[in-house]
Design a protein around this motif. Structure first.
Motif, PDB file in Angstrom:
ATOM      1  N   GLN A 312       0.841  -1.199   0.000  1.00 57.34           N
ATOM      2  CA  GLN A 312       0.000   0.000   0.000  1.00 57.34           C
ATOM      3  C   GLN A 312       0.874   1.246   0.000  1.00 57.34           C
ATOM      4  O   GLN A 312       1.580   1.523   0.964  1.00 57.34           O
ATOM      5  N   TRP A 313       0.825   1.993  -1.106  1.00 56.35           N
ATOM      6  CA  TRP A 313       1.605   3.215  -1.216  1.00 56.35           C
ATOM      7  C   TRP A 313       0.912   4.338  -0.444  1.00 56.35           C
ATOM      8  O   TRP A 313      -0.278   4.601  -0.631  1.00 56.35           O
ATOM      9  N   VAL A 314       1.676   5.004   0.436  1.00 61.78           N
ATOM     10  CA  VAL A 314       1.155   6.134   1.208  1.00 61.78           C
ATOM     11  C   VAL A 314       2.107   7.307   1.018  1.00 61.78           C
ATOM     12  O   VAL A 314       3.273   7.235   1.429  1.00 61.78           O
ATOM     13  N   PRO A 315       1.666   8.410   0.392  1.00 59.68           N
ATOM     14  CA  PRO A 315       2.538   9.574   0.195  1.00 59.68           C
ATOM     15  C   PRO A 315       2.976  10.166   1.529  1.00 59.68           C
ATOM     16  O   PRO A 315       2.238  10.144   2.519  1.00 59.68           O
ATOM     17  N   SER A 316       4.182  10.709   1.536  1.00 58.64           N
ATOM     18  CA  SER A 316       4.707  11.318   2.766  1.00 58.64           C
ATOM     19  C   SER A 316       3.815  12.451   3.245  1.00 58.64           C
ATOM     20  O   SER A 316       3.648  12.663   4.452  1.00 58.64           O
ATOM     21  N   LEU A 317       3.227  13.191   2.311  1.00 59.82           N
ATOM     22  CA  LEU A 317       2.371  14.311   2.680  1.00 59.82           C
ATOM     23  C   LEU A 317       1.153  13.837   3.465  1.00 59.82           C
ATOM     24  O   LEU A 317       0.707  14.497   4.406  1.00 59.82           O
ATOM     25  N   LEU A 318       0.629  12.680   3.094  1.00 64.39           N
ATOM     26  CA  LEU A 318      -0.524  12.140   3.814  1.00 64.39           C
ATOM     27  C   LEU A 318      -0.126  11.732   5.230  1.00 64.39           C
ATOM     28  O   LEU A 318      -0.860  11.975   6.198  1.00 64.39           O
ATOM     29  N   GLU A 319       1.041  11.110   5.345  1.00 64.98           N
ATOM     30  CA  GLU A 319       1.521  10.735   6.674  1.00 64.98           C
ATOM     31  C   GLU A 319       1.782  11.976   7.521  1.00 64.98           C
ATOM     32  O   GLU A 319       1.477  12.002   8.724  1.00 64.98           O
ATOM     33  N   LEU A 320       2.341  13.022   6.895  1.00 60.60           N
ATOM     34  CA  LEU A 320       2.605  14.260   7.623  1.00 60.60           C
ATOM     35  C   LEU A 320       1.309  14.870   8.130  1.00 60.60           C
ATOM     36  O   LEU A 320       1.234  15.356   9.272  1.00 60.60           O
ATOM     37  N   GLY A 321       0.276  14.846   7.301  1.00 66.56           N
ATOM     38  CA  GLY A 321      -1.010  15.387   7.719  1.00 66.56           C
ATOM     39  C   GLY A 321      -1.539  14.691   8.958  1.00 66.56           C
ATOM     40  O   GLY A 321      -2.076  15.332   9.873  1.00 66.56           O
ATOM     41  N   LYS A 323       0.266  13.153  11.271  1.00 71.88           N
ATOM     42  CA  LYS A 323       1.101  13.511  12.417  1.00 71.88           C
ATOM     43  C   LYS A 323       0.761  14.910  12.936  1.00 71.88           C
ATOM     44  O   LYS A 323       0.697  15.142  14.150  1.00 71.88           O
ATOM     45  N   LEU A 324       0.553  15.856  12.008  1.00 68.85           N
ATOM     46  CA  LEU A 324       0.227  17.222  12.421  1.00 68.85           C
ATOM     47  C   LEU A 324      -1.126  17.276  13.126  1.00 68.85           C
ATOM     48  O   LEU A 324      -1.303  18.009  14.113  1.00 68.85           O
ATOM     49  N   LYS A 325      -2.067  16.494  12.636  1.00 69.36           N
ATOM     50  CA  LYS A 325      -3.386  16.461  13.268  1.00 69.36           C
ATOM     51  C   LYS A 325      -3.281  15.931  14.696  1.00 69.36           C
ATOM     52  O   LYS A 325      -3.898  16.475  15.628  1.00 69.36           O
ATOM     53  N   SER A 326      -2.479  14.877  14.873  1.00 69.70           N
ATOM     54  CA  SER A 326      -2.286  14.318  16.219  1.00 69.70           C
ATOM     55  C   SER A 326      -1.612  15.332  17.132  1.00 69.70           C
ATOM     56  O   SER A 326      -1.948  15.446  18.328  1.00 69.70           O
ATOM     57  N   ALA A 327      -0.649  16.092  16.573  1.00 63.86           N
ATOM     58  CA  ALA A 327       0.061  17.093  17.375  1.00 63.86           C
ATOM     59  C   ALA A 327      -0.883  18.193  17.848  1.00 63.86           C
ATOM     60  O   ALA A 327      -0.781  18.688  18.983  1.00 63.86           O
ATOM     61  N   VAL A 328      -1.810  18.585  16.986  1.00 63.93           N
ATOM     62  CA  VAL A 328      -2.782  19.609  17.365  1.00 63.93           C
ATOM     63  C   VAL A 328      -3.715  19.078  18.447  1.00 63.93           C
ATOM     64  O   VAL A 328      -4.033  19.770  19.425  1.00 63.93           O
ATOM     65  N   ILE A 329      -4.143  17.834  18.300  1.00 69.30           N
ATOM     66  CA  ILE A 329      -5.076  17.245  19.267  1.00 69.30           C
ATOM     67  C   ILE A 329      -4.448  17.117  20.653  1.00 69.30           C
ATOM     68  O   ILE A 329      -5.085  17.417  21.675  1.00 69.30           O
ATOM     69  N   ASN A 330      -3.172  16.694  20.701  1.00 68.91           N
ATOM     70  CA  ASN A 330      -2.541  16.510  22.016  1.00 68.91           C
ATOM     71  C   ASN A 330      -1.931  17.797  22.570  1.00 68.91           C
ATOM     72  O   ASN A 330      -1.330  17.793  23.647  1.00 68.91           O
ATOM     73  N   GLY A 331      -2.054  18.894  21.818  1.00 70.46           N
ATOM     74  CA  GLY A 331      -1.639  20.191  22.330  1.00 70.46           C
ATOM     75  C   GLY A 331      -0.184  20.533  22.144  1.00 70.46           C
ATOM     76  O   GLY A 331       0.278  21.582  22.617  1.00 70.46           O
ATOM     77  N   SER A 332       0.571  19.694  21.453  1.00 70.52           N
ATOM     78  CA  SER A 332       1.993  19.981  21.264  1.00 70.52           C
ATOM     79  C   SER A 332       2.249  20.950  20.117  1.00 70.52           C
ATOM     80  O   SER A 332       3.380  21.401  19.919  1.00 70.52           O
ATOM     81  N   MET A 333       1.225  21.288  19.340  1.00 64.62           N
ATOM     82  CA  MET A 333       1.368  22.222  18.225  1.00 64.62           C
ATOM     83  C   MET A 333       0.051  22.953  18.030  1.00 64.62           C
ATOM     84  O   MET A 333      -1.028  22.361  18.164  1.00 64.62           O
ATOM     85  N   ALA A 337       0.343  26.693  13.413  1.00 66.06           N
ATOM     86  CA  ALA A 337       1.675  26.165  13.111  1.00 66.06           C
ATOM     87  C   ALA A 337       1.581  24.902  12.262  1.00 66.06           C
ATOM     88  O   ALA A 337       2.390  24.685  11.346  1.00 66.06           O
ATOM     89  N   ALA A 338       0.593  24.066  12.547  1.00 62.63           N
ATOM     90  CA  ALA A 338       0.413  22.838  11.773  1.00 62.63           C
ATOM     91  C   ALA A 338       0.043  23.159  10.332  1.00 62.63           C
ATOM     92  O   ALA A 338       0.529  22.519   9.388  1.00 62.63           O
ATOM     93  N   THR A 339      -0.803  24.168  10.151  1.00 60.82           N
ATOM     94  CA  THR A 339      -1.210  24.561   8.799  1.00 60.82           C
ATOM     95  C   THR A 339      -0.022  25.078   7.999  1.00 60.82           C
ATOM     96  O   THR A 339       0.152  24.751   6.816  1.00 60.82           O
ATOM     97  N   ILE A 340       0.813  25.882   8.639  1.00 59.83           N
ATOM     98  CA  ILE A 340       2.004  26.414   7.964  1.00 59.83           C
ATOM     99  C   ILE A 340       2.941  25.288   7.558  1.00 59.83           C
ATOM    100  O   ILE A 340       3.470  25.260   6.437  1.00 59.83           O
ATOM    101  N   ALA A 341       3.151  24.331   8.461  1.00 59.05           N
ATOM    102  CA  ALA A 341       4.048  23.213   8.175  1.00 59.05           C
ATOM    103  C   ALA A 341       3.526  22.365   7.015  1.00 59.05           C
ATOM    104  O   ALA A 341       4.287  21.927   6.151  1.00 59.05           O
ATOM    105  N   TYR A 342       2.213  22.165   6.990  1.00 58.28           N
ATOM    106  CA  TYR A 342       1.626  21.346   5.922  1.00 58.28           C
ATOM    107  C   TYR A 342       1.741  22.044   4.567  1.00 58.28           C
ATOM    108  O   TYR A 342       2.096  21.423   3.556  1.00 58.28           O
ATOM    109  N   LYS A 343       1.439  23.345   4.533  1.00 60.13           N
ATOM    110  CA  LYS A 343       1.522  24.091   3.274  1.00 60.13           C
ATOM    111  C   LYS A 343       2.955  24.142   2.755  1.00 60.13           C
ATOM    112  O   LYS A 343       3.191  24.072   1.545  1.00 60.13           O
TER     113      LYS A 343
END
Length: 486
Positions: A312-321, A323-333, A337-343
């Protein structure tokens, strides 16, 4: 209508063995007055008995045959007695039925018993007569299943296994099976492949997926060997060729002789000559072109997105998304900041990613095959190395293997390396980077050449032998040549 219903009830009682003496007399009256009704009833009786036989459990077959034979002999004796009685002018018939009716029933009963015995013999002893042997296995390795024409599934573990029409499936990356047809034609299936074979005046092969290599003896021009895939039809009268097929495309490489390829979408065809290849695709409607295979190279770096045939091919951008979502949920980002990193990552148009292993009952695995469009063979040379990178998570070991062909020829062999990931994996990130000499890889079958050096590289697989590990992913596969190689 009343008479018809009464007859049907009597006939059902007779078939079930519950008819009375009075019922038999009434049934005789119906038959005596209607010859067609008698014939239809004899046919019904035969079908009833045959269905009764089919319902017998396997352990009852022998008793059923003995009983039928006994009844058959008894009824044959009754026929002889009845004939002798009728031949004597002083003896009246003892049966309450007319002679013609008695004879018809006895003859029908004998015919039914004979039919039952024929069916039994056909099912248990005549499989080969119904489906003649068309090939036998000559080299078997790994997990291989054979589905007979009747749907029975059998695991193949030995050489010289006779094959009738049916379907072969090689179940793992290291699996391979070579079969020889009765005319000497050799066909090899390897990797995760699925092939149906039949021969009714001509050889018919249907490759659903995977890799096929064939060395075909001369075939009659009027009855060529036919190979069907989803994207192409191949007409073969005698040649050596290799086929790789995926869901939407088929690559044909011809090393000897000629093969006519026809694209299934529009019927366009091309004749492929030695040292040429062609790719037919369900999506591509451009003109078919046979391209010459030239030169050779000794280096290769995988494009996991386009060259993965299992995983199963998974693009790095999808994996990054994720991770950033988890970081926002747990309060570490923060969300900003997550939106800037993703863009920022998206603006790089990064095509990198990971190939995640897929599970099966044989474990987890990924398979990568050289791009179908590549026209320059990758030949393994002394001193070349194989590099594999990825993330093992809780995996403790990994099998890395390669598949090879002979240069300008067919299937050659498979080689593998057992890796202890606990010695190679970063304990914090679970990432690993493996690198080892290709010539040190172990041949998986004694009939294959001892070394892969000098052979053409066609693919690589990575596997974990059990499903106890939940996941692993591959981020890169590369053949590193010597400094002087290209």
């Amino acid at each position: 209508m009343k008479d018809q219903n009464e007859f049907q009830e009597l006939w059902n009682d007779y078939l079930e063995g519950e008819i009375t003496t009075d019922g038999m007399i009434e049934l005789q009256t119906y038959f005596a007055g209607d010859e067609q009704l008698l014939q239809n009833s004899v046919d019904s009786f035969q079908i009833h008995r045959l269905l009764g036989y089919d319902a017998q459990a396997d352990e009852q077959h022998e008793a059923f045959v003995n009983s039928t034979m006994s009844q058959l002999l008894t009824r044959q004796h009754q026929v002889r007695v009845a004939t002798d009685v009728r031949s004597s002018p002083d003896t009246a018939p003892s049966s309450p039925f007319p002679r013609s009716l008695t004879n018809r029933f006895l003859i029908a009963a004998i015919a039914v018993a004979a039919s039952i015995l024929i069916v039994l013999s056909y099912d248990t002893n005549s499989q080969n007569e119904r489906s003649p042997i068309i090939a036998k296995t000559t080299n078997v390795h790994g997990a291989i299943e054979w589905t007979h024409e009747n749907g029975m599934v059998e695991v193949i573990t030995e050489n010289n296994k006779p094959l009738t029409g049916g379907t072969l499936e090689t179940m793992t990356g290291d699996s391979t099976v070579t079969m020889q047809f009765t005319d000497g034609t050799i066909v090899t299936l390897d990797g995760l492949s699925l092939l149906t074979i039949s021969e009714q005046g001509q050889k018919i092969l249907r490759l659903k997926r995977g890799n096929l290599s064939a060395d075909v003896q001369p075939q009659p021009s009027s009855k060529p060997m036919m190979v069907f895939t989803e994207a192409a039809e191949l007409r073969v009268v005698g040649t050596q060729f290799n086929v790789n097929t995926r869901d939407e495309s088929t690559k044909l490489t011809v090393n000897e002789g000629e093969v006519l390829l026809k694209r299934t979408t529009d019927g366009e065809s091309v004749n492929v000559v030695p040292h040429h290849q062609v790719v037919a695709s369900l999506r591509d409607t451009s003109q078919l072109r046979s391209v010459q295979r030239v030169d050779q190279i000794h280096r290769w770096k995988s494009n996991l997105q386009t060259e993965a045939s299992h995983g199963q091919w998974v693009p790095s951008l999808l994996e990054l998304g994720g991770k950033l979502k988890s970081a926002v949920i747990n309060g570490s980002m923060s969300e900003k900041a997550a939106t800037i990193a993703y863009k920022k990552a998206a603006s790089l148009n990064d095509q990198q990613g990971s190939l995640w292993a897929l599970p099966s009952r044989f474990g987890l695995s990924v398979v990568v095959t050289v791009n179908q469009q590549a026209t320059v063979p990758i030949v393994l040379e002394a001193g070349s190395r194989l590099r594999v990178t990825g993330r093992g998570y809780s995996a403790t070991d990994l099998v890395v293997g390669i598949t090879t062909n002979e240069p300008d020829a067919g299937f050659s062999g498979k080689y593998e390396q057992q890796i202890n990931l606990t010695e190679s994996m970063d304990p914090d990130t679970q990432e690993f980077s493996l690198e080892f000499p290709i010539e040190a890889m172990n041949v998986i079958n004694e009939k294959f050449p001892a070394s892969p050096i000098g052979r053409e590289f066609v693919g690589c697989w990575c596997s974990h032998p059990t499903n106890q590990v939940t996941k692993f992913k591959i981020t890169g596969i590369e053949i590193i040549g010597t400094e002087s190689s290209k």
